[in-house]
Design a protein around this motif. Structure first.
Motif, PDB file in Angstrom:
ATOM      1  N   VAL A   1       0.839  -1.205   0.000  1.00  0.00           N
ATOM      2  CA  VAL A   1       0.000   0.000   0.000  1.00  0.00           C
ATOM      3  C   VAL A   1       0.871   1.251   0.000  1.00  0.00           C
ATOM      4  CG1 VAL A   1      -1.694   1.346   1.311  1.00  0.00           C
ATOM      5  CG2 VAL A   1      -1.955  -1.136   1.112  1.00  0.00           C
ATOM      6  N   ASP A   2       1.865   1.265   0.872  1.00  0.00           N
ATOM      7  CA  ASP A   2       2.768   2.422   0.943  1.00  0.00           C
ATOM      8  C   ASP A   2       3.539   2.593  -0.365  1.00  0.00           C
ATOM      9  OD1 ASP A   2       1.933   2.873   3.518  1.00  0.00           O
ATOM     10  OD2 ASP A   2       3.655   1.882   4.449  1.00  0.00           O
ATOM     11  N   PHE A   3       4.006   1.490  -0.906  1.00  0.00           N
ATOM     12  CA  PHE A   3       4.796   1.535  -2.135  1.00  0.00           C
ATOM     13  C   PHE A   3       3.960   2.056  -3.309  1.00  0.00           C
ATOM     14  CE2 PHE A   3       6.170  -0.698  -6.055  1.00  0.00           C
ATOM     15  CZ  PHE A   3       7.446  -0.179  -6.178  1.00  0.00           C
TER      16      PHE A   3
ATOM     17  N   ILE B   1      -3.707   7.642  -6.159  1.00  0.00           N
ATOM     18  CA  ILE B   1      -4.502   6.459  -5.867  1.00  0.00           C
ATOM     19  C   ILE B   1      -4.740   6.429  -4.369  1.00  0.00           C
ATOM     20  CG2 ILE B   1      -2.510   4.901  -5.602  1.00  0.00           C
ATOM     21  CD1 ILE B   1      -4.258   2.693  -6.885  1.00  0.00           C
ATOM     22  N   SER B   2      -5.950   6.109  -3.971  1.00  0.00           N
ATOM     23  CA  SER B   2      -6.259   6.057  -2.548  1.00  0.00           C
ATOM     24  C   SER B   2      -5.614   4.832  -1.919  1.00  0.00           C
ATOM     25  CB  SER B   2      -7.777   5.991  -2.336  1.00  0.00           C
ATOM     26  OG  SER B   2      -8.285   4.738  -2.789  1.00  0.00           O
ATOM     27  N   LYS B   3      -5.436   4.888  -0.612  1.00  0.00           N
ATOM     28  CA  LYS B   3      -4.874   3.733   0.096  1.00  0.00           C
ATOM     29  C   LYS B   3      -5.787   2.526  -0.039  1.00  0.00           C
ATOM     30  CE  LYS B   3      -1.813   5.854   3.504  1.00  0.00           C
ATOM     31  NZ  LYS B   3      -1.400   5.871   4.924  1.00  0.00           N
ATOM     32  N   GLU B   4      -7.083   2.778  -0.043  1.00  0.00           N
ATOM     33  CA  GLU B   4      -8.041   1.677  -0.177  1.00  0.00           C
ATOM     34  C   GLU B   4      -7.885   0.978  -1.520  1.00  0.00           C
ATOM     35  OE1 GLU B   4     -12.835   0.833   0.289  1.00  0.00           O
ATOM     36  OE2 GLU B   4     -12.107   2.863  -0.061  1.00  0.00           O
ATOM     37  N   ASP B   5      -7.722   1.750  -2.589  1.00  0.00           N
ATOM     38  CA  ASP B   5      -7.566   1.141  -3.908  1.00  0.00           C
ATOM     39  C   ASP B   5      -6.187   0.510  -4.079  1.00  0.00           C
ATOM     40  OD1 ASP B   5     -10.121   1.732  -4.640  1.00  0.00           O
ATOM     41  OD2 ASP B   5      -9.624   3.520  -5.798  1.00  0.00           O
ATOM     42  N   ALA B   6      -5.172   1.094  -3.473  1.00  0.00           N
ATOM     43  CA  ALA B   6      -3.850   0.474  -3.495  1.00  0.00           C
ATOM     44  C   ALA B   6      -3.886  -0.874  -2.781  1.00  0.00           C
ATOM     45  CB  ALA B   6      -2.821   1.394  -2.840  1.00  0.00           C
ATOM     46  N   ARG B   7      -4.623  -0.909  -1.678  1.00  0.00           N
ATOM     47  CA  ARG B   7      -4.764  -2.172  -0.946  1.00  0.00           C
ATOM     48  C   ARG B   7      -5.518  -3.199  -1.786  1.00  0.00           C
ATOM     49  NH1 ARG B   7      -3.833  -3.064   4.151  1.00  0.00           N
ATOM     50  NH2 ARG B   7      -3.863  -0.829   4.624  1.00  0.00           N
ATOM     51  N   LEU B   8      -6.515  -2.736  -2.540  1.00  0.00           N
ATOM     52  CA  LEU B   8      -7.280  -3.647  -3.389  1.00  0.00           C
ATOM     53  C   LEU B   8      -6.376  -4.322  -4.412  1.00  0.00           C
ATOM     54  CD1 LEU B   8      -9.943  -4.868  -4.335  1.00  0.00           C
ATOM     55  CD2 LEU B   8     -10.299  -2.826  -5.743  1.00  0.00           C
TER      56      LEU B   8
ATOM     57  N   LEU C   1      -6.147  -8.312  -4.505  1.00  0.00           N
ATOM     58  CA  LEU C   1      -6.509  -9.062  -5.708  1.00  0.00           C
ATOM     59  C   LEU C   1      -5.379  -9.978  -6.156  1.00  0.00           C
ATOM     60  CD1 LEU C   1      -8.311  -6.273  -7.776  1.00  0.00           C
ATOM     61  CD2 LEU C   1      -9.354  -8.401  -6.978  1.00  0.00           C
ATOM     62  N   MET C   2      -4.152  -9.508  -6.022  1.00  0.00           N
ATOM     63  CA  MET C   2      -2.984 -10.270  -6.453  1.00  0.00           C
ATOM     64  C   MET C   2      -2.304 -11.007  -5.303  1.00  0.00           C
ATOM     65  SD  MET C   2      -2.850  -9.956  -9.754  1.00  0.00           S
ATOM     66  CE  MET C   2      -4.626 -10.221  -9.593  1.00  0.00           C
ATOM     67  N   LYS C   3      -2.970 -11.065  -4.148  1.00  0.00           N
ATOM     68  CA  LYS C   3      -2.495 -11.820  -2.985  1.00  0.00           C
ATOM     69  C   LYS C   3      -1.034 -11.525  -2.650  1.00  0.00           C
ATOM     70  CE  LYS C   3      -5.826 -15.601  -3.318  1.00  0.00           C
ATOM     71  NZ  LYS C   3      -6.037 -17.066  -3.372  1.00  0.00           N
ATOM     72  N   ASN C   4      -0.643 -10.254  -2.790  1.00  0.00           N
ATOM     73  CA  ASN C   4       0.706  -9.789  -2.446  1.00  0.00           C
ATOM     74  C   ASN C   4       1.809 -10.467  -3.265  1.00  0.00           C
ATOM     75  OD1 ASN C   4      -0.448  -8.144  -0.451  1.00  0.00           O
ATOM     76  ND2 ASN C   4      -0.349  -9.791   1.052  1.00  0.00           N
TER      77      ASN C   4
ATOM     78  N   TYR D   1       2.755  -9.863  -9.904  1.00  0.00           N
ATOM     79  CA  TYR D   1       1.412  -9.446 -10.315  1.00  0.00           C
ATOM     80  C   TYR D   1       0.971  -8.135  -9.668  1.00  0.00           C
ATOM     81  CZ  TYR D   1       0.606 -13.747 -12.895  1.00  0.00           C
ATOM     82  OH  TYR D   1       0.674 -14.762 -13.815  1.00  0.00           O
ATOM     83  N   VAL D   2       1.421  -7.867  -8.455  1.00  0.00           N
ATOM     84  CA  VAL D   2       1.104  -6.562  -7.855  1.00  0.00           C
ATOM     85  C   VAL D   2       1.733  -5.455  -8.702  1.00  0.00           C
ATOM     86  CG1 VAL D   2       1.444  -5.056  -5.868  1.00  0.00           C
ATOM     87  CG2 VAL D   2       0.818  -7.437  -5.509  1.00  0.00           C
ATOM     88  N   GLN D   3       2.979  -5.652  -9.103  1.00  0.00           N
ATOM     89  CA  GLN D   3       3.644  -4.654  -9.943  1.00  0.00           C
ATOM     90  C   GLN D   3       2.939  -4.526 -11.299  1.00  0.00           C
ATOM     91  OE1 GLN D   3       6.608  -2.759  -9.480  1.00  0.00           O
ATOM     92  NE2 GLN D   3       7.799  -3.792  -7.891  1.00  0.00           N
TER      93      GLN D   3
END
Length: 389
Positions: free
Chosen positions: A231-233, A245-252, A256-259, A263-265
């Protein structure tokens, strides 16, 4: 043109590298102190990027004291190719002058006769070869090369070998493995970092008491990067490139990509690319669709490579079944006998399609899982009302 701050497909740059402070420190301390280290994790979790970062830092901080070599064994299909590549890269790393490379070729080998060829650009067109019959007979000269140079020049070596499990496919692998261990364990000026993406093969090489590399050094089981770190990154990289981008959407994106690092990148990149400048849920939804469409040919090939009962086992796993050998589950999903289930679990584990977490199984590839759910159960890729709190 603003370049995307998110990277996937190759080892990530220092700017796209995130978290891993503990792993960086541990690996760096190990290698600087001569402790051999094995890194094991699934594909695309960031092993190569971690090693590249540590090697880069050591090379910058200790340019005179340490020499570093990184070799990818993925394309090296024999002992002979391994040994020639190993010798070439060690000699190249030993000095910045090609004249010294030629001198080493003549000076360091007592039983082998190296054939050295230089092109118009010696630094990028330098080849080293040997008679393969002699190479097999006197391979210790190659394997001892960094130690020999280290003693001669008063330097330390860090040798990093990617996809190390590939040596198990070489002819006469068992004897070669014994020779590697026998030579390397006696060296005082060399630390080895051995890593690979075939977790079960790597675990068998380094955790099996009957194998030569058992207790060769420290074993690092690379974890996923924590969700809050992602989220921070993500939010900071958007901000650095004048997007939001909001923190909520960054977390999403992370959820979605299970960290999963790759895929997160990738999902963050697609989302960033369409944000104008604010990233919305619609941007994320479209980015996810783009990501899955880009990878669909690989997922189709994956399911085509498994048997009917293995495919059925994947269906049971994706539906959250935990008692895979119960009569009810085997009947519903047509899994065959308990023996079939056990055999197919091993096959899927060894193929790195699934992994075991807390006595349950899950897909290793989160985007493949979303594609699979859509393909076989018509479940949507994206739940608009999904909470990530």
């Amino acid at each position: 043109m603003i370049i995307s701050p998110f990277a996937y497909g190759n080892t990530v740059s220092s700017t796209a590298f995130t978290n891993r402070e503990n792993e960086v420190k541990r690996l760096k301390d190990n290698l600087l102190n001569g402790i051999n280290t094995t890194i094991i994790s699934p594909r695309r979790w960031g092993k190569s990027s971690l090693v590249e970062k540590v090697v880069s830092e050591i090379s910058k901080e200790y340019p005179k004291e340490y020499k570093t070599v990184v070799i990818d064994l993925f394309t090296l299909g024999s002992q002979e190719e391994f040994l020639e590549t190993y010798a070439r890269e060690v000699i190249k790393a030993s000095s910045g002058k090609w004249q010294e490379w030629i001198g080493y070729g003549k000076e360091l080998f007592k039983k082998l006769i190296p054939r050295i060829n230089l092109g118009l650009d010696p630094e990028n067109d330098f080849s080293l070869s040997f008679d393969w019959k002699d190479l097999r007979k006197h391979s210790e000269e190659i394997l001892n090369l960094p130690e020999t140079i280290g003693q001669k020049k008063g330097i330390k070596w860090i040798i990093c070998l990617d996809e190390f499990q590939n040596i198990s496919g070489y002819n006469d692998y068992e004897n070669f493995e014994k020779k590697l261990r026998a030579v390397w364990q006696r060296q005082k000026n060399v630390a080895y970092c051995l890593f690979g993406s075939k977790r079960h093969m790597m675990a068998d090489i380094f955790n099996n008491p009957s194998k030569p590399f058992y207790r060769f050094g420290d074993i690092m089981l690379l974890p996923k990067i924590e969700e809050n770190r992602w989220v921070d990154f993500i939010t900071s990289k958007f901000a650095e490139t004048n997007k939001i981008i909001s923190k909520e959407d960054a977390r999403l994106i992370a959820v979605l990509m299970k960290n999963h690092s790759w895929y997160v990148q990738q999902l963050a990149h697609y989302t960033w690319n369409s944000a104008l400048p604010l990233a919305t849920r619609v941007n994320i939804e479209n980015a996810l669709l783009e990501l899955i469409q880009a990878n669909t040919p690989f997922y189709q090939k994956e399911v085509e490579s498994v048997s009917v009962t293995q495919l059925n086992l994947l269906k049971a796993i994706v539906k959250g079944e935990t008692q895979l050998t119960s009569a009810q589950v085997m009947n519903i999903y047509q899994l065959g006998t308990p023996r079939n289930v056990s055999k197919n679990k091993v096959i899927l584990l060894n193929a790195d399609i699934v992994h075991e977490i807390n006595n349950t199984y899950e897909f290793l590839d989160p985007a493949f899982e979303l594609w699979f759910r859509k393909q076989y159960f018509n479940q949507p890729y994206f739940k608009k009302t999904e909470s990530v709190e």
